[in-house]
Design an enzyme around this catalytic site. Sequence first.
Site, PDB file in Angstrom:
ATOM      1  N   SER A   1      -4.869  21.846 -11.300  1.00  0.00           N
ATOM      2  CA  SER A   1      -4.734  20.867 -10.211  1.00  0.00           C
ATOM      3  C   SER A   1      -6.088  20.551  -9.583  1.00  0.00           C
ATOM      4  CB  SER A   1      -3.775  21.392  -9.140  1.00  0.00           C
ATOM      5  OG  SER A   1      -4.155  22.690  -8.734  1.00  0.00           O
TER       6      SER A   1
ATOM      7  N   ASN B   1      -0.079  31.328  -2.577  1.00  0.00           N
ATOM      8  CA  ASN B   1       1.120  30.641  -2.067  1.00  0.00           C
ATOM      9  C   ASN B   1       1.010  30.324  -0.577  1.00  0.00           C
ATOM     10  OD1 ASN B   1       1.920  31.002  -4.646  1.00  0.00           O
ATOM     11  ND2 ASN B   1       3.512  32.522  -4.209  1.00  0.00           N
TER      12      ASN B   1
ATOM     13  N   THR C   1      16.818 -17.311  11.266  1.00  0.00           N
ATOM     14  CA  THR C   1      17.753 -16.322  10.723  1.00  0.00           C
ATOM     15  C   THR C   1      18.114 -16.860   9.347  1.00  0.00           C
ATOM     16  OG1 THR C   1      19.738 -17.396  11.587  1.00  0.00           O
ATOM     17  CG2 THR C   1      18.718 -15.758  13.020  1.00  0.00           C
ATOM     18  N   HIS C   2      18.297 -15.981   8.380  1.00  0.00           N
ATOM     19  CA  HIS C   2      18.547 -16.389   6.986  1.00  0.00           C
ATOM     20  C   HIS C   2      17.414 -17.276   6.460  1.00  0.00           C
ATOM     21  CE1 HIS C   2      22.808 -15.211   7.722  1.00  0.00           C
ATOM     22  NE2 HIS C   2      22.561 -15.729   8.911  1.00  0.00           N
TER      23      HIS C   2
ATOM     24  N   LYS D   1      -7.485 -23.059  -4.604  1.00  0.00           N
ATOM     25  CA  LYS D   1      -6.640 -21.988  -4.095  1.00  0.00           C
ATOM     26  C   LYS D   1      -7.336 -21.058  -3.102  1.00  0.00           C
ATOM     27  CE  LYS D   1      -2.981 -20.827  -5.236  1.00  0.00           C
ATOM     28  NZ  LYS D   1      -2.481 -20.215  -6.481  1.00  0.00           N
TER      29      LYS D   1
ATOM     30  N   ASN E   1      -5.812 -17.560  -1.632  1.00  0.00           N
ATOM     31  CA  ASN E   1      -4.599 -16.747  -1.750  1.00  0.00           C
ATOM     32  C   ASN E   1      -4.571 -15.589  -0.738  1.00  0.00           C
ATOM     33  OD1 ASN E   1      -3.733 -18.260  -3.968  1.00  0.00           O
ATOM     34  ND2 ASN E   1      -4.921 -16.982  -5.382  1.00  0.00           N
TER      35      ASN E   1
ATOM     36  N   GLU F   1      -0.258  -9.646   0.089  1.00  0.00           N
ATOM     37  CA  GLU F   1       0.597  -9.405  -1.082  1.00  0.00           C
ATOM     38  C   GLU F   1       0.445  -7.973  -1.580  1.00  0.00           C
ATOM     39  OE1 GLU F   1       0.655 -12.997  -3.949  1.00  0.00           O
ATOM     40  OE2 GLU F   1      -1.118 -13.247  -2.707  1.00  0.00           O
TER      41      GLU F   1
ATOM     42  N   TYR G   1       8.059  30.389  -3.893  1.00  0.00           N
ATOM     43  CA  TYR G   1       7.142  29.435  -4.523  1.00  0.00           C
ATOM     44  C   TYR G   1       7.516  29.196  -5.975  1.00  0.00           C
ATOM     45  CZ  TYR G   1       3.080  27.178  -6.470  1.00  0.00           C
ATOM     46  OH  TYR G   1       2.267  26.279  -7.119  1.00  0.00           O
TER      47      TYR G   1
ATOM     48  N   GLN H   1       3.323  22.265  -6.924  1.00  0.00           N
ATOM     49  CA  GLN H   1       1.992  21.672  -7.101  1.00  0.00           C
ATOM     50  C   GLN H   1       2.093  20.143  -7.135  1.00  0.00           C
ATOM     51  OE1 GLN H   1      -1.035  23.724  -9.528  1.00  0.00           O
ATOM     52  NE2 GLN H   1      -0.879  21.979 -10.913  1.00  0.00           N
TER      53      GLN H   1
ATOM     54  N   LYS I   1       1.153  17.223  -4.135  1.00  0.00           N
ATOM     55  CA  LYS I   1      -0.146  16.778  -3.628  1.00  0.00           C
ATOM     56  C   LYS I   1      -0.519  15.334  -3.927  1.00  0.00           C
ATOM     57  CE  LYS I   1      -1.563  21.414  -3.514  1.00  0.00           C
ATOM     58  NZ  LYS I   1      -0.237  21.804  -4.086  1.00  0.00           N
TER      59      LYS I   1
HETATM   60  N1  ARG Z   1      -2.306  25.011  -7.361  1.00  0.00           N
HETATM   61  C1  ARG Z   1      -1.141  25.604  -6.780  1.00  0.00           C
HETATM   62  C2  ARG Z   1      -0.336  24.547  -6.023  1.00  0.00           C
HETATM   63  O1  ARG Z   1      -0.870  23.514  -5.783  1.00  0.00           O
HETATM   64  C3  ARG Z   1      -1.532  26.674  -5.829  1.00  0.00           C
HETATM   65  C4  ARG Z   1      -0.566  27.781  -5.689  1.00  0.00           C
HETATM   66  C5  ARG Z   1      -0.428  28.493  -6.948  1.00  0.00           C
HETATM   67  N2  ARG Z   1       0.344  29.681  -6.807  1.00  0.00           N
HETATM   68  C6  ARG Z   1       0.820  30.338  -7.865  1.00  0.00           C
HETATM   69  N3  ARG Z   1       1.481  31.413  -7.643  1.00  0.00           N
HETATM   70  N4  ARG Z   1       0.644  29.894  -9.081  1.00  0.00           N
HETATM   71  O2  ARG Z   1       0.797  24.730  -5.700  1.00  0.00           O
END
Ligand code: ARG
Length: 461
Positions: free
Chosen positions: A24, A111, A156-157, A284, A286, A291, A318, A323, A326
């Site tokens: 990640s 975690n 309206t509409h 044009k 735009n 948009e 967990y 992951q 994010k």
């Molecule tokens: N990269 C992991 C996440 O974004 C971090 C936590 C990982 N924990 C684990 N026990 N593998 O969630």
Amino acid sequence: MSEKAWGGRFEEKPEAWVDAFNASIHFDQTLIDEDIQGSIAHATMLAHQKIITTEESQEIVRALKSIQLDFHNGKIEFQESLEDIHLNIEHELIQRIGATGGKLHTGRSRNDQVATDMHLYTKKEVQIIIDMIHSFQQTILELAEKHVDTIMPGYTHLQRAQPISFAHHIMTYFWMLERDQSRFQDALKRIDISPLGAAALSGTTYPIDRHETQELLNFKSLYENSIDAVSDRDYIVETLHHINLTMVHLSRLAEEIIFWSSEEAQFITLSDAFSTGSSIMPQKKNPDMAELIRGKVGRTTGHLVSMLVTLKGLPLAYNKDMQEDKEGLFDAMLTIKGSLRIFEGMLSTMTVNEERLNTTVKQDFSNATELADYLVVKGIPFRDAHAIVGKIVLWCIQNKMYLLDVPLDIYQSHHESIESDIYQYLQPDEAVKRRTSYGSTGQEAVKHQLKVAHQYLTQKQ
Ligand code: ARG
């Protein structure tokens, strides 16, 4: 390839492409400042609790700060084989200060570490969004103040309905955004909580002080249950929802801007700085920004749905599925901040074509309700008045006229109580002025509304 922090019980290493799938780091490096902030608080607490020495803690903190600085100066390249931001920083720390660096992770797990990072990040970003919403509300209010007396057709509409004040129309968005910011404020109660010290899931045997790290990180409260602390992603769902609803609101305004700036409407003119041209059609101009904002609701809706589905059926505590929380959140943050910024610029530089609006509203039947109300004032029941006006409108359509053009004798042939004062009565600005009910479009009511809106904004400063 670097040694894995968890490599001890393994006989084989994953291949690079497996590492790539697992990693990640390419997106969670966004969390570097939060990760280091969390680690500094943790190291400080470990020393106060005599789990590590003060010297060790100071050495760790110093090295963490230098890693942060070096990263921002482009001097550190993270490694995919080290998976994520947490393990990359720990690796760098041990490279710099040796075995002492290995003590940082005492009484902690990735975690609770990642949960801490995400809480810090979401809190920071939500506060920025709230400020940006306030600033945008200010822009809307300033625009409204200039256009209390600009009359436009209300729809309206998407059919012309009744004349309204431009200020009244645009202020609708002020109040939508007011609700949006209050939803973000409320979400902060559930974002501003410290999970740190929950460790992997069950807490820890070390005599850590969770209250101290909570205070050092400036969190309002802390999770009461260590399993909940590492498993909760509700605050992310909630934040994504609030972002999405705000984006939905922006998309409604975007749609109006697009229509208003069309050749057909010409109600507003966007400044060149917020418009684009065509590569083939030289004439044009735009409304691409509006948009794009309208279009971006697709992705923010996707991020919300994606997070909900990721969590559905997920057992405690967990799971690596998490992951996936994010990228969507990071992108949603960038999207809403970009959209608010663009919108504020677009609105504060556009021209409201007052003349065009004022004449447009005379070339429709949006004063038909006025004619019915006029008859009601003369003692005719509203339902009957409605039917009489319907007939007059039909006559107008057949004779290619609007209500202000109808000769008095025609009016009187439809109802004898219509007199020559009808022409004044049907003027759109008179129609607006007559609306005195609280919260209505009448100029006096709108002025009061603007005053209340001002009070809302000043209370926030
Ligand atoms: N990269 C992991 C996440 O974004 C971090 C936590 C990982 N924990 C684990 N026990 N593998 O969630």
